[in-house]
Design an enzyme around this catalytic site. Structure first.
Site, PDB file in Angstrom:
ATOM      1  N   CYS A  54       0.824  -1.217   0.000  1.00  0.00           N
ATOM      2  CA  CYS A  54       0.000   0.000   0.000  1.00  0.00           C
ATOM      3  C   CYS A  54       0.859   1.267   0.000  1.00  0.00           C
ATOM      4  O   CYS A  54       1.698   1.455   0.886  1.00  0.00           O
ATOM      5  CB  CYS A  54      -0.871  -0.039   1.265  1.00  0.00           C
ATOM      6  SG  CYS A  54      -1.712   1.507   1.598  1.00  0.00           S
ATOM      7  N   TYR A 198      -5.275   4.847  -9.286  1.00  0.00           N
ATOM      8  CA  TYR A 198      -6.421   4.024  -8.845  1.00  0.00           C
ATOM      9  C   TYR A 198      -7.672   4.396  -9.639  1.00  0.00           C
ATOM     10  O   TYR A 198      -8.481   3.543  -9.986  1.00  0.00           O
ATOM     11  CB  TYR A 198      -6.686   4.215  -7.343  1.00  0.00           C
ATOM     12  CG  TYR A 198      -5.705   3.483  -6.456  1.00  0.00           C
ATOM     13  CD1 TYR A 198      -6.015   2.237  -5.925  1.00  0.00           C
ATOM     14  CD2 TYR A 198      -4.468   4.038  -6.150  1.00  0.00           C
ATOM     15  CE1 TYR A 198      -5.116   1.553  -5.114  1.00  0.00           C
ATOM     16  CE2 TYR A 198      -3.563   3.366  -5.336  1.00  0.00           C
ATOM     17  CZ  TYR A 198      -3.885   2.134  -4.824  1.00  0.00           C
ATOM     18  OH  TYR A 198      -2.996   1.456  -4.023  1.00  0.00           O
TER      19      TYR A 198
HETATM   20  N1  LIG Z   1      -6.906   7.644   3.553  1.00  0.00           N
HETATM   21  C1  LIG Z   1      -6.188   6.501   3.760  1.00  0.00           C
HETATM   22  C2  LIG Z   1      -6.300   5.557   2.589  1.00  0.00           C
HETATM   23  C3  LIG Z   1      -5.637   4.257   2.853  1.00  0.00           C
HETATM   24  C4  LIG Z   1      -6.087   3.185   1.869  1.00  0.00           C
HETATM   25  O1  LIG Z   1      -6.939   3.398   0.998  1.00  0.00           O
HETATM   26  N2  LIG Z   1      -5.497   1.975   2.008  1.00  0.00           N
HETATM   27  C5  LIG Z   1      -5.880   0.854   1.168  1.00  0.00           C
HETATM   28  C6  LIG Z   1      -4.677   0.101   0.661  1.00  0.00           C
HETATM   29  S1  LIG Z   1      -3.760   0.892  -0.569  1.00  0.00           S
HETATM   30  C7  LIG Z   1      -6.617  -0.182   2.001  1.00  0.00           C
HETATM   31  O2  LIG Z   1      -6.200  -0.477   3.105  1.00  0.00           O
HETATM   32  N3  LIG Z   1      -7.693  -0.764   1.449  1.00  0.00           N
HETATM   33  C8  LIG Z   1      -8.390  -1.843   2.069  1.00  0.00           C
HETATM   34  C9  LIG Z   1      -9.876  -1.753   1.909  1.00  0.00           C
HETATM   35  O3  LIG Z   1     -10.395  -0.712   1.483  1.00  0.00           O
HETATM   36  O4  LIG Z   1     -10.521  -2.754   2.236  1.00  0.00           O
HETATM   37  C10 LIG Z   1      -4.760   6.902   4.037  1.00  0.00           C
HETATM   38  O5  LIG Z   1      -4.140   7.586   3.212  1.00  0.00           O
HETATM   39  O6  LIG Z   1      -4.291   6.566   5.098  1.00  0.00           O
END
Ligand SMILES: N[C@@H](CCC(=O)N[C@@H](CS)C(=O)NCC(=O)O)C(=O)O
Length: 358
Positions: A54, A198
């Protein structure tokens, strides 16, 4: 059952125009050195849950290392590929970050990131995302917003920084005199590049993709023009703006160009941005935050709508290297970057760089 409503939605949400929508973070507390919040600055008190794949988690991990705070925070990485988070419940099809024998939750002993959110608040209305900063003492999530986590570890942890880490001890990722310039760069790098890739990958209508990919290409051109004139995005000092750009660039040629249909390669078309990416990769503490095989596995195997059979294509970096992936990529990232001469940077891209040796 707690969390079920949104759990069933799956993790990608699109708007009416077929455009990808990223959810807002919900835990937004601040660790403060002056004791004005419930979260004081303390060594061995905070754990950061990350995924090597990530970019948002990686920018936090990279900042911790760059700022000489590696001994202050415990880092707990999750497994690379999304799995069912309630495999025993046939009605709950949610897939997300999980732990494993190889990557256990050594703090709470949970088996999923979802469990950590639900322990906190069984009715929490959020995606179960990383990074998470977790307070061991109060057993509470401090923050799950990486942009704010970056700012707090930069501004609040000065007293705990490793003073022996030479020039690193001096880095300020958000210096007062550059704040406006940094915010200005972030204001287009985030929507057009960090999130732009994305938006390309998860678009479900042609127009949404067309708009996203045009944003990505414009941003690459813009960054390239800036880095042709100066070493870093806001001048001659490395800041948060550079780190935020880096985490996308280091994944871009291997993953986003092909998996998210961004098509064009930085190494072939942006010599200055490519040199900049290599320079940051080579900064102390950064290499261990770049685990490209974890990225490849995650993206290729966690997005069945994009890559239904989970096939991993041959690495772009194999074009000029006989080494297997990921070594071929690390070899390219480790080549001399020449950025100390930025402004007079070489015009050669990735292929030219290797042409004399092959
Ligand atoms: N706003 C968050 C976004 C984090 C984010 O979108 N992480 C993704 C991975 S790249 C995630 O954990 N996705 C898992 C999900 O949505 O189930 C940040 O910047 O900390």
């Amino acid at each position: 059952m707690p969390g079920d409503k949104k759990a069933k939605e799956g993790w990608v949400t699109t708007g009416e125009k077929g455009d990808f929508k990223r959810a807002e973070s919900v835990f937004r507390n601040w660790i403060k050195a002056d004791g004005s919040t419930e979260f004081p600055v303390e060594k061995d008190r905070y754990v950061v849950y990350i995924s090597y794949a990530c970019p948002w988690a990686s920018r936090v991990y990279a900042a911790i290392n760059l700022l000489g705070l590696r001994d202050v925070f415990e880092i707990i990485p999750v497994e690379d590929v999304f799995q069912r988070t309630r495999p025993d419940d046939p009605d709950d099809e949610h897939k997300g970050w999980v732990f494993s024998e190889r990557r256990p939750d050594t703090l709470l002993g949970t088996s999923t990131i979802r469990e950590i959110y639900e322990l906190q608040d069984p009715d929490v209305e959020t995606r179960y995302t990383v990074p998470i900063v977790f307070d061991k003492k109060q057993k509470r999530i401090v923050s799950n917003e990486s942009a704010e986590i970056l700012r707090m570890i930069n501004s609040e942890f000065g007293s705990l920084r490793d003073k022996d880490s030479g020039p690193l001890a001096e880095i300020d990722l958000y210096p007062e005199d550059l704040r406006e310039a940094i915010d200005e760069v972030n204001a287009w790098v985030y929507p057009q590049l960090n999130n732009g890739v994305y938006r390309c990958g998860f678009a479900v209508k042609q127009e949404a993709y067309d708009e996203a990919v045009s944003d990505v290409w414009d941003a690459l051109d813009k960054a390239e023009a800036i880095l042709a004139r100066q070493r870093y995005m806001t001048g001659d000092r490395f800041t948060e703006a550079d780190l935020r750009l880096f985490v996308t660039c280091i994944r871009y040629d291997e993953i986003y160009a092909e998996h998210f249909k961004c098509t064009r390669r930085i190494a072939d078309t942006c010599p200055n941005l490519w040199g900049f990416t290599r320079e940051i990769y080579q900064m102390p503490g950064i290499k261990e935050t770049v685990v490209l095989d974890a990225c490849s596995n995650h993206y290729r195997k966690s997005h069945p709508t994009i890559n239904p059979h989970g096939i991993i294509p041959i690495s772009y970096f194999r074009i000029k290297s006989s080494k297997p992936f990921p070594e071929c990529a690390y070899e390219a990232f480790s080549a001399p970057h020449g950025r100390d001469k930025a402004g007079r940077a070489s015009k050669s891209g990735f292929r030219a760089m290797f042409s004399s040796s092959h």
